[in-house]
Design a protein around this motif. Structure first.
Motif, PDB file in Angstrom:
ATOM      1  N   ASP A  26       0.662  -1.298  -0.074  1.00  0.00           N
ATOM      2  CA  ASP A  26      -0.046  -0.092   0.002  1.00  0.00           C
ATOM      3  C   ASP A  26       0.960   1.275   0.050  1.00  0.00           C
ATOM      4  N   GLU A  27       1.981   1.227   0.852  1.00  0.00           N
ATOM      5  CA  GLU A  27       2.921   2.478   0.784  1.00  0.00           C
ATOM      6  C   GLU A  27       3.577   2.648  -0.554  1.00  0.00           C
ATOM      7  N   ILE A  28       4.099   1.555  -1.236  1.00  0.00           N
ATOM      8  CA  ILE A  28       4.646   1.502  -2.334  1.00  0.00           C
ATOM      9  C   ILE A  28       3.659   2.306  -3.293  1.00  0.00           C
ATOM     10  N   GLN A  29       2.429   1.622  -3.328  1.00  0.00           N
ATOM     11  CA  GLN A  29       1.335   2.318  -4.402  1.00  0.00           C
ATOM     12  C   GLN A  29       1.247   3.690  -4.067  1.00  0.00           C
ATOM     13  N   GLU A  30       1.024   4.078  -2.951  1.00  0.00           N
ATOM     14  CA  GLU A  30       0.817   5.634  -2.482  1.00  0.00           C
ATOM     15  C   GLU A  30       1.737   6.479  -3.069  1.00  0.00           C
ATOM     16  N   MET A  31       3.256   5.832  -2.704  1.00  0.00           N
ATOM     17  CA  MET A  31       4.245   6.534  -3.178  1.00  0.00           C
ATOM     18  C   MET A  31       4.350   6.816  -4.787  1.00  0.00           C
ATOM     19  N   PRO A  46      10.497   7.303   5.657  1.00  0.00           N
ATOM     20  CA  PRO A  46       9.858   7.586   6.994  1.00  0.00           C
ATOM     21  C   PRO A  46       8.476   6.856   7.367  1.00  0.00           C
ATOM     22  N   LEU A  47       8.576   6.229   8.486  1.00  0.00           N
ATOM     23  CA  LEU A  47       7.557   5.316   9.108  1.00  0.00           C
ATOM     24  C   LEU A  47       6.291   6.107   9.143  1.00  0.00           C
ATOM     25  N   GLY A  48       5.173   5.300   8.492  1.00  0.00           N
ATOM     26  CA  GLY A  48       3.806   5.993   8.532  1.00  0.00           C
ATOM     27  C   GLY A  48       3.776   7.078   7.496  1.00  0.00           C
ATOM     28  N   THR A  49       4.591   7.392   6.821  1.00  0.00           N
ATOM     29  CA  THR A  49       4.194   8.812   5.772  1.00  0.00           C
ATOM     30  C   THR A  49       3.405   8.450   4.880  1.00  0.00           C
ATOM     31  N   PHE A  50       3.483   7.185   4.239  1.00  0.00           N
ATOM     32  CA  PHE A  50       2.476   6.728   3.080  1.00  0.00           C
ATOM     33  C   PHE A  50       1.324   5.748   3.496  1.00  0.00           C
TER      34      PHE A  50
END
Length: 57
Positions: A26-31, A46-50
């Protein structure tokens, strides 16, 4: 046994449980939506950024 994902993924990725792997995806997709990659964070993402603290079900 070798890494089934090739060299494009983190070595740590195979140690993630299903929930953590989904969060990582999910984080990679949001990035990607923001035009960012892990290379934009040389000191680490950074933890929790995305991701949010809410769990999707």
């Amino acid at each position: 046994m070798g890494n089934p994902y090739g060299n494009d993924h983190d070595d740590d990725a195979e140690e993630l449980n299903d929930a953590d792997q989904q969060k990582e995806n999910d984080e990679i997709q949001e990035m990607g939506k923001q035009g960012l990659t892990d290379q934009d964070f040389p000191k680490g993402r950074p933890l929790g950024t995305f991701s949010s603290s809410d769990t999707k079900k």
